[in-house]
Design a protein around this motif. Structure first.
Motif, short mmCIF file in Angstrom:
data_model
loop_
_atom_site.label_atom_id
_atom_site.label_comp_id
_atom_site.label_asym_id
_atom_site.label_seq_id
_atom_site.Cartn_x
_atom_site.Cartn_y
_atom_site.Cartn_z
N LEU A 69 0.62 -0.99 0.39
CA LEU A 69 0.29 0.13 0.07
C LEU A 69 0.88 1.48 -0.02
N ALA A 70 2.55 0.96 0.52
CA ALA A 70 3.33 2.61 1.18
C ALA A 70 2.88 2.82 -0.85
N VAL A 71 3.54 2.17 -0.55
CA VAL A 71 4.65 2.20 -2.51
C VAL A 71 3.57 3.27 -3.72
N ASN A 72 2.43 2.64 -2.99
CA ASN A 72 0.69 2.82 -4.24
C ASN A 72 0.73 4.96 -3.36
N LEU A 73 0.56 4.58 -2.08
CA LEU A 73 0.24 5.77 -1.30
C LEU A 73 1.20 7.15 -1.87
N SER A 74 2.38 6.53 -1.61
CA SER A 74 3.86 7.34 -1.90
C SER A 74 3.70 7.65 -4.03
N ASP A 75 2.91 7.24 -4.23
CA ASP A 75 2.70 7.78 -5.52
C ASP A 75 1.74 8.91 -5.80
N LEU A 76 0.89 8.99 -4.98
CA LEU A 76 -0.40 10.06 -5.00
C LEU A 76 -0.15 10.68 -3.93
N ALA A 77 1.19 10.88 -3.31
CA ALA A 77 1.57 12.08 -2.50
C ALA A 77 2.69 13.10 -3.73
N ALA A 78 3.39 12.10 -4.18
CA ALA A 78 4.31 12.92 -5.15
C ALA A 78 3.70 13.74 -6.42
N MET A 79 2.25 13.69 -6.78
CA MET A 79 1.37 14.21 -7.32
C MET A 79 0.84 15.13 -6.30
N GLY A 80 0.71 15.19 -4.87
CA GLY A 80 0.55 16.38 -4.42
C GLY A 80 -1.57 15.29 -4.23
N ALA A 81 -1.79 15.06 -4.34
CA ALA A 81 -2.49 14.11 -4.20
C ALA A 81 -3.56 13.30 -3.21
N GLU A 82 -4.51 13.57 -2.75
CA GLU A 82 -5.13 13.43 -1.03
C GLU A 82 -5.55 11.84 -1.39
N PRO A 83 -5.39 10.45 -0.67
CA PRO A 83 -5.68 9.40 -1.01
C PRO A 83 -7.09 8.88 -0.60
N ALA A 84 -7.85 7.69 -1.36
CA ALA A 84 -9.39 8.13 -1.19
C ALA A 84 -9.63 6.46 -1.09
N TRP A 85 -9.39 5.83 -2.09
CA TRP A 85 -10.16 4.05 -2.42
C TRP A 85 -8.10 3.93 -2.71
N VAL A 86 -8.95 2.40 -2.99
CA VAL A 86 -7.29 1.81 -3.29
C VAL A 86 -7.99 0.03 -4.07
N THR A 87 -8.26 -0.73 -4.79
CA THR A 87 -8.13 -1.57 -5.28
C THR A 87 -7.15 -2.97 -5.08
N LEU A 88 -7.23 -4.52 -4.70
CA LEU A 88 -6.13 -4.96 -4.47
C LEU A 88 -6.00 -6.00 -5.51
N ALA A 89 -5.56 -6.62 -5.93
CA ALA A 89 -5.00 -7.86 -6.55
C ALA A 89 -3.71 -8.34 -6.45
N LEU A 90 -4.71 -10.51 -5.80
CA LEU A 90 -3.57 -10.83 -4.60
C LEU A 90 -3.29 -11.90 -5.81
N THR A 91 -2.51 -12.44 -5.31
CA THR A 91 -2.41 -13.87 -6.89
C THR A 91 -1.59 -14.64 -5.93
N LEU A 92 -2.17 -15.69 -4.74
CA LEU A 92 -1.39 -16.62 -3.30
C LEU A 92 -0.66 -17.54 -4.09
#
Ligand code: ADP
Ligand code: MG
Length: 321
Positions: A69-92
């Motif tokens: 999650l952190a690496v994705n929120l970091s990309d939003l931070a670098a755009m100056g965006a406020e995070p809201a929602w995430v989707t998750l694709a999990l291969t186990l």
């Protein structure tokens, strides 16, 4: 794995306390229904972590959940965006409840810190891999783009780059390290803190920004390329952690410039905005350090304290010079 696929979703992902009110319909239907605030652009990013490439199979599941999650929120931070929602694709590869408990703990703890709701995803069997897509909002004219740095802008970095690279170097050498330093660098590698607050504060102040995933020099190089300019960096100004100066006195600059995985922000600020930057940065929980200047001349020049140009191993950023 039809049965267990649905039971995994039910058990681990379908019930989240504190869902955001802009989630009109979350997990459970064919798709989520989400409400974007009027006047805001939707900012979307996706990053994948593959076992063996981005983390070891033996890594604590809690840190994998956090980092995915952190690496994705970091990309939003670098755009100056406020995070809201995430989707998750999990291969186990298999249904391992201990692993899933740990993963969800790391993932949802960080999500709660940033008021982020998981709104959907996909669960499949196969080699362990995790993709997260993050969605945030920003006023379109205030987003922090790589392409808008201008000659004369000052270059800044948050935090202390080089720590995550140091953690990898220490592990590779099996170097014995004092507990306090070990805890610090391992945390910096396993549990990066996305600089969301900083990205929001940089709206209207920074001309360009990027998050440092592949090394400060290389990622700054992306700003230089996109903005059609060059830069000088002053090695004496690089902000080092106590762990970095203690454990790697001879390679600190090298690690700070070319070590990856730090997820700090590197950004540029026009001179007339610098006093406003420092006013806001006074409330940050990380350092904010001026390290160089954008110039018309293409390429990246790194100056030693004595004013000579550094001949540091340039491998990390060769193709930008
Ligand atoms: P479909 O077959 O219609 O694509 P799925 O059975 O894949 O639906 O998923 C059912 C619901 O569970 C959907 O709302 C989907 O977004 C959600 N979902 C599936 N896997 C995950 C996951 N790993 N994390 C969050 N939501 C998930
Ligand atoms: Mg469907």
């Amino acid at each position: 794995m039809a049965d267990s696929e649905f039971s995994i979703i039910q058990r681990y992902f379908a019930h989240q306390p504190g869902q955001r009110r802009d989630v009109l319909l979350g997990i459970g239907d064919d798709a989520a229904l989400l409400s974007v605030p009027a006047g805001q652009a939707l900012v979307v990013t996706l990053d994948t972590l593959v076992c063996g490439t981005h983390f070891l199979a033996s890594a604590p599941p809690d840190s994998i959940g956090h980092k995915a999650l952190a690496v994705n929120l970091s990309d939003l931070a670098a755009m100056g965006a406020e995070p809201a929602w995430v989707t998750l694709a999990l291969t186990l590869p298999k249904v391992d409840q201990h692993w899933l408990d740990g993963f969800c703990h790391g993932f949802f703890s960080l999500a709660a810190q940033h008021n982020v709701t998981l709104v959907g995803g996909d669960t499949t069997s196969g080699p362990l891999a995790i993709s997260v897509q993050a969605h945030g909002f920003a006023p379109p004219l205030q987003t922090l783009r790589r392409s808008a740095a201008r000659p004369g802008d000052c270059i800044f970095v948050t935090g202390t780059p080089g720590d995550a690279g140091l953690a990898l170097a220490v592990a590779a050498k099996r170097q014995a390290v004092a507990t306090e330093h070990h805890t610090h660098i391992q945390n910096r590698l396993d549990r990066p803190q996305p600089r969301i607050r900083q990205g929001l504060d940089l709206r209207g102040i920074a001309s360009a920004a990027i998050d440092i995933s592949d090394g400060l020099a290389q990622d700054l190089g992306h700003i230089l390329t996109a903005s059609h300019c060059g830069a000088s960096l002053y090695l004496a100004q690089l902000p080092y952690s106590a762990a970095l100066t203690t454990l790697a006195p001879d390679t600190a600059a090298q690690l700070a410039l070319s070590g990856g995985d730090d997820y700090e922000l590197c950004f540029t600020v026009p001179p007339h905005q610098i006093s406003r930057l420092y006013e806001r940065a006074a409330a940050w929980d990380c350092r904010c350090t001026e390290i160089g200047v954008i110039e018309r001349q293409p390429g990246l020049r790194c100056y030693r304290p004595d004013g000579t140009v550094s001949t540091l191993d340039m491998r990390g950023y060769e193709h930008f010079t």
